[in-house]
Design an enzyme around this catalytic site. Sequence first.
Site, short mmCIF file in Angstrom:
data_model
loop_
_atom_site.label_atom_id
_atom_site.label_comp_id
_atom_site.label_asym_id
_atom_site.label_seq_id
_atom_site.Cartn_x
_atom_site.Cartn_y
_atom_site.Cartn_z
N HIS A 16 75.49 35.82 64.38
CA HIS A 16 76.47 36.04 65.08
C HIS A 16 76.44 35.22 66.35
O HIS A 16 75.71 34.91 66.94
CB HIS A 16 76.40 37.74 65.61
CG HIS A 16 77.74 38.18 66.28
ND1 HIS A 16 77.83 37.95 67.58
CD2 HIS A 16 78.72 39.06 65.88
CE1 HIS A 16 78.92 38.28 67.98
NE2 HIS A 16 79.39 39.22 67.35
N ASP A 18 77.32 35.54 69.63
CA ASP A 18 76.29 35.93 70.74
C ASP A 18 75.01 35.98 70.75
O ASP A 18 74.02 35.52 71.36
CB ASP A 18 76.85 37.32 71.08
CG ASP A 18 78.44 37.41 71.55
OD1 ASP A 18 78.96 36.12 72.37
OD2 ASP A 18 79.18 38.45 71.35
N LYS A 19 74.65 36.13 69.38
CA LYS A 19 73.06 36.08 68.81
C LYS A 19 72.69 34.64 68.98
O LYS A 19 71.55 34.25 69.19
CB LYS A 19 73.02 37.01 67.62
CG LYS A 19 72.88 38.47 68.03
CD LYS A 19 71.44 38.75 68.57
CE LYS A 19 71.58 39.60 69.92
NZ LYS A 19 70.57 39.59 70.83
N GLU A 44 71.89 30.63 80.56
CA GLU A 44 72.94 30.98 80.07
C GLU A 44 73.49 29.69 78.93
O GLU A 44 73.42 28.53 79.01
CB GLU A 44 74.22 31.08 80.88
CG GLU A 44 73.71 32.10 81.93
CD GLU A 44 73.45 33.43 81.55
OE1 GLU A 44 73.71 33.72 80.62
OE2 GLU A 44 72.60 33.78 82.42
N GLU A 57 69.65 28.08 85.98
CA GLU A 57 68.64 27.80 87.15
C GLU A 57 67.27 27.69 86.30
O GLU A 57 66.95 28.82 85.81
CB GLU A 57 68.61 28.59 88.33
CG GLU A 57 69.90 28.78 89.00
CD GLU A 57 69.68 29.47 90.25
OE1 GLU A 57 70.60 29.03 91.32
OE2 GLU A 57 69.03 30.56 90.27
N LYS A 177 77.82 41.67 60.58
CA LYS A 177 77.58 42.71 61.35
C LYS A 177 77.37 44.08 60.71
O LYS A 177 77.88 44.12 59.23
CB LYS A 177 79.10 43.13 62.23
CG LYS A 177 79.40 41.88 63.30
CD LYS A 177 80.47 42.08 63.90
CE LYS A 177 80.37 43.12 65.12
NZ LYS A 177 81.44 43.10 66.00
N PHE A 245 86.18 36.47 54.86
CA PHE A 245 85.56 36.16 55.77
C PHE A 245 84.64 35.05 55.62
O PHE A 245 83.52 35.17 55.39
CB PHE A 245 84.55 37.49 56.17
CG PHE A 245 83.76 37.42 57.58
CD1 PHE A 245 83.96 36.33 58.58
CD2 PHE A 245 82.78 38.42 57.87
CE1 PHE A 245 83.20 36.33 59.56
CE2 PHE A 245 82.05 38.40 59.02
CZ PHE A 245 82.21 37.29 59.84
N ASP A 253 84.44 32.53 66.76
CA ASP A 253 84.67 33.11 67.92
C ASP A 253 83.60 32.62 68.62
O ASP A 253 82.24 32.45 68.27
CB ASP A 253 84.28 34.70 67.58
CG ASP A 253 84.64 35.52 68.74
OD1 ASP A 253 85.36 35.01 69.84
OD2 ASP A 253 84.49 36.48 68.71
N ALA A 254 83.73 32.11 70.16
CA ALA A 254 82.99 31.80 71.12
C ALA A 254 81.55 32.84 71.00
O ALA A 254 81.92 33.97 71.15
CB ALA A 254 83.48 31.33 72.32
N ARG A 259 75.94 39.17 75.64
CA ARG A 259 76.88 40.25 75.26
C ARG A 259 76.45 41.14 74.41
O ARG A 259 77.54 42.04 73.98
CB ARG A 259 78.00 39.64 74.82
CG ARG A 259 78.60 38.57 75.85
CD ARG A 259 80.14 38.15 75.66
NE ARG A 259 80.44 37.51 74.45
CZ ARG A 259 81.59 36.83 74.26
NH1 ARG A 259 82.57 36.80 74.99
NH2 ARG A 259 81.60 36.09 73.16
N LYS A 260 75.27 41.28 73.97
CA LYS A 260 74.95 42.49 73.03
C LYS A 260 73.97 43.21 73.65
O LYS A 260 72.70 43.47 72.76
CB LYS A 260 74.70 41.65 71.67
CG LYS A 260 75.99 41.21 70.94
CD LYS A 260 77.00 42.12 70.41
CE LYS A 260 78.03 41.61 69.78
NZ LYS A 260 79.05 41.08 70.71
N LYS A 280 66.03 34.74 80.24
CA LYS A 280 65.26 35.30 81.72
C LYS A 280 63.76 34.99 81.34
O LYS A 280 63.26 35.67 80.51
CB LYS A 280 65.57 36.42 82.26
CG LYS A 280 67.12 36.55 82.48
CD LYS A 280 67.78 37.86 82.75
CE LYS A 280 69.25 38.18 82.94
NZ LYS A 280 69.63 39.37 83.39
N LYS A 284 62.04 38.39 86.00
CA LYS A 284 63.07 38.84 86.00
C LYS A 284 62.86 40.44 85.42
O LYS A 284 62.70 40.59 84.30
CB LYS A 284 64.21 38.31 85.21
CG LYS A 284 64.98 37.40 85.93
CD LYS A 284 64.09 35.68 86.00
CE LYS A 284 64.88 34.77 86.54
NZ LYS A 284 64.15 33.50 86.93
N ASP A 286 64.91 42.62 84.80
CA ASP A 286 66.01 43.00 83.88
C ASP A 286 65.35 43.08 82.63
O ASP A 286 65.76 44.00 81.86
CB ASP A 286 67.23 41.76 83.85
CG ASP A 286 68.25 42.25 85.08
OD1 ASP A 286 68.25 43.38 85.21
OD2 ASP A 286 69.25 41.27 85.02
#
Length: 405
Positions: A16, A18-19, A44, A57, A177, A245, A253-254, A259-260, A280, A284, A286
Amino acid sequence: MRANYLFTSESVSEGHPDKVSDQISDAIVDLFLSKDPQARVACETLTTTNRVVLAGEVRGEGMIDRDGNWAPSAQEDIQSRVRQVVKDIGYEQQGFHWQNLTFENHLHPQSSDIAQGVDADGNKDEGAGDQGIMFGFACDETPDLMPAALDYSHKILQRMADDRKSGKAAFLEPDAKSQVTLRFEDGKPVAATAIVVSTQHAPGYHEGAKEAELKSYVKGVVADILPAALLSEDTVYHINPTGKFEIGGPDGDAGLTGRKIIVDTYGGAAPHGGGAFSGKDPTKVDRSAAYVTRYLAKNIVAAGLARRCTIQVAYAIGVSQPLSLYVDTHGTGTVGDDRLEQAVMEVANARLGGLTPRGIREGLGLNRPIYQKTAAYGHFGRKANGDAFPWERTDLVDDLNAALA
């Protein structure tokens, strides 16, 4: 807590878009940590048609210094690592190919204003890399103490990826998916009411005998993954419900890092603080605090102290000690949640050196290049290369029971 309900969770494959971005970002984290365990990374990634762009960074011995000077071959190493990730996923398509894609590196040195808050200095301990709230969760729905709908969604796609790479299902392409809907009675999953799988495929597998082959294969995977008692003639399947598909991944798709976050965590079965993990380094919170709260929640459930457990912690940027700790067992605890909060802090202080960023990193051994393998099929409730992630251990059970004795 409701006893009878329907609940749905989704997963996305390693292909995917995003992955793909998450895995690239975490591969960069691993590269920096392999050179310098104290490296700082916030990377990123953007993926789109035959293009990968990095920004963020960074700081690390053997890679880039505070003045922005790159070590010899460092940028070449980054590009090589990016292309290897894409190759390992399996992208050799006209619209996204590991060898032909255009690569841009816009990483730059970490802000000195952030560094002064994060770094230890004299009597000042290492501070949190940002403010925020983080959640950990565990429940007794599966042997790995994960929400069942998410666990099955992940495993369906992981099996399909394994079969694609081995050649068993060569008609599959990397992007896919899944979604699983379960019916719960008395708080336990009793039936799968709906299964959704959308998978990128080779040309022609959207019609006729080839479509039938693909759908039969997917139903076979589902039957292997889900317990037989959950499947019946009433289970509704939606397999490639839009039809064709063939164009997928970053060409279709970008993709962007982070995002997941619900796929990465608990599939909507627990709160989320909002911060992503991938890209990260473990200073961090997060990332590291989400890992340690999962660790603590899982041990509470493994100890039989609750059937479900949510833990929240909060931090301020540059401050080492957490601002708060919250435990909620959703009415399933064998002792009061306030007592569990005290026991959690006592055990964390004894076993991890506390819930400071340094304590978490050192207690769980997070300053290692272990992150790329977290970036697909969930950060929790699974093993990678046969080994459980350190936050998946259940070695605090005796300590928690002793603290409550």
